[in-house]
Design a protein around this motif. Sequence first.
Motif, PDB file in Angstrom:
ATOM      1  N   MET A   1       0.864  -1.199   0.000  1.00  0.00           N
ATOM      2  CA  MET A   1       0.000   0.000   0.000  1.00  0.00           C
ATOM      3  C   MET A   1       0.887   1.232   0.000  1.00  0.00           C
ATOM      4  N   GLN A   2       0.979   1.855  -1.129  1.00  0.00           N
ATOM      5  CA  GLN A   2       1.911   2.971  -1.292  1.00  0.00           C
ATOM      6  C   GLN A   2       1.594   4.160  -0.381  1.00  0.00           C
ATOM      7  N   LEU A   3       0.321   4.415  -0.176  1.00  0.00           N
ATOM      8  CA  LEU A   3      -0.068   5.562   0.661  1.00  0.00           C
ATOM      9  C   LEU A   3       0.492   5.426   2.062  1.00  0.00           C
ATOM     10  N   ILE A   4       0.456   4.203   2.570  1.00  0.00           N
ATOM     11  CA  ILE A   4       0.942   3.965   3.926  1.00  0.00           C
ATOM     12  C   ILE A   4       2.467   4.047   3.945  1.00  0.00           C
ATOM     13  N   ALA A   5       3.071   3.498   2.900  1.00  0.00           N
ATOM     14  CA  ALA A   5       4.526   3.559   2.805  1.00  0.00           C
ATOM     15  C   ALA A   5       4.994   5.017   2.817  1.00  0.00           C
ATOM     16  N   ASP A   6       4.204   5.874   2.244  1.00  0.00           N
ATOM     17  CA  ASP A   6       4.532   7.291   2.222  1.00  0.00           C
ATOM     18  C   ASP A   6       4.179   7.997   3.531  1.00  0.00           C
ATOM     19  N   ASP A   7       3.766   7.195   4.512  1.00  0.00           N
ATOM     20  CA  ASP A   7       3.440   7.733   5.816  1.00  0.00           C
ATOM     21  C   ASP A   7       2.258   8.696   5.743  1.00  0.00           C
ATOM     22  N   ASN A   8       1.347   8.368   4.878  1.00  0.00           N
ATOM     23  CA  ASN A   8       0.188   9.236   4.739  1.00  0.00           C
ATOM     24  C   ASN A   8      -1.084   8.454   5.075  1.00  0.00           C
ATOM     25  N   ILE A   9      -1.248   8.231   6.364  1.00  0.00           N
ATOM     26  CA  ILE A   9      -2.364   7.425   6.831  1.00  0.00           C
ATOM     27  C   ILE A   9      -3.699   8.091   6.492  1.00  0.00           C
ATOM     28  N   HIS A  10      -3.719   9.396   6.586  1.00  0.00           N
ATOM     29  CA  HIS A  10      -4.967  10.096   6.288  1.00  0.00           C
ATOM     30  C   HIS A  10      -5.394   9.833   4.841  1.00  0.00           C
ATOM     31  N   ALA A  11      -4.441   9.909   3.937  1.00  0.00           N
ATOM     32  CA  ALA A  11      -4.739   9.658   2.524  1.00  0.00           C
ATOM     33  C   ALA A  11      -5.300   8.251   2.350  1.00  0.00           C
ATOM     34  N   PHE A  12      -4.779   7.323   3.131  1.00  0.00           N
ATOM     35  CA  PHE A  12      -5.301   5.958   3.054  1.00  0.00           C
ATOM     36  C   PHE A  12      -6.763   5.922   3.471  1.00  0.00           C
ATOM     37  N   TYR A  13      -7.092   6.573   4.576  1.00  0.00           N
ATOM     38  CA  TYR A  13      -8.454   6.504   5.096  1.00  0.00           C
ATOM     39  C   TYR A  13      -9.483   7.215   4.227  1.00  0.00           C
ATOM     40  N   VAL A  14      -9.042   8.096   3.375  1.00  0.00           N
ATOM     41  CA  VAL A  14     -10.006   8.742   2.487  1.00  0.00           C
ATOM     42  C   VAL A  14      -9.925   8.177   1.064  1.00  0.00           C
ATOM     43  N   SER A  15      -9.076   7.170   0.873  1.00  0.00           N
ATOM     44  CA  SER A  15      -8.925   6.603  -0.469  1.00  0.00           C
ATOM     45  C   SER A  15     -10.168   5.794  -0.852  1.00  0.00           C
ATOM     46  N   PRO A  16     -10.552   5.836  -2.113  1.00  0.00           N
ATOM     47  CA  PRO A  16     -11.740   5.106  -2.576  1.00  0.00           C
ATOM     48  C   PRO A  16     -11.652   3.615  -2.263  1.00  0.00           C
ATOM     49  N   LEU A  17     -10.447   3.076  -2.292  1.00  0.00           N
ATOM     50  CA  LEU A  17     -10.254   1.658  -2.034  1.00  0.00           C
ATOM     51  C   LEU A  17     -10.643   1.315  -0.592  1.00  0.00           C
ATOM     52  N   TRP A  18     -10.155   2.117   0.341  1.00  0.00           N
ATOM     53  CA  TRP A  18     -10.491   1.875   1.748  1.00  0.00           C
ATOM     54  C   TRP A  18     -11.986   2.077   1.981  1.00  0.00           C
TER      55      TRP A  18
END
Length: 92
Positions: free
Chosen positions: A1-18
Motif C-alpha cells: 500500500m503505497q499511501l501507507i509507505a509514504d506515511d500518509n495514513i490520512h490519505a489511506f483513510y479517504v482513499s476510494p479503495l479503503w
Amino acid sequence: MQLIADDNIHAFYVSPLWLKVSAEVLKEQHYECQRCKKRGRYKRANTVHHNKPVRQYPRLALTKDHLEAICKECHYEEHHGQPKGFVNEERW
Ligand SMILES: [Zn+2]
Ligand SMILES: [Zn+2]
C-alpha cells in the motif's frame, strides 16, 4: 500500500479503495458492532477497526480477516482506553 509507505495514513483513510472495503466489511458484519456483540448487546457499527495496526501491518490494511465492524464507543475505548504508556500506532 503505497499511501501507507509514504506515511500518509490520512490519505489511506479517504482513499476510494479503503472506503469500498470498509463499506463491504460493515455490510458483511451486518452493521453490527462486533465488540458489543461479544458482550451480548446489539449496537449498530458505523466504523471499521484494524485489528492489525495499519502502520505496523500495511499489507493487511485491506485484508478483511483483520477488519472489524465496530461502534463509535467501542472504537474510542479501543484507541483511548488503553493503559498509560501504551503507544497506539494507528490514528483511527
Ligand atoms: Zn460497540
Ligand atoms: Zn481503529
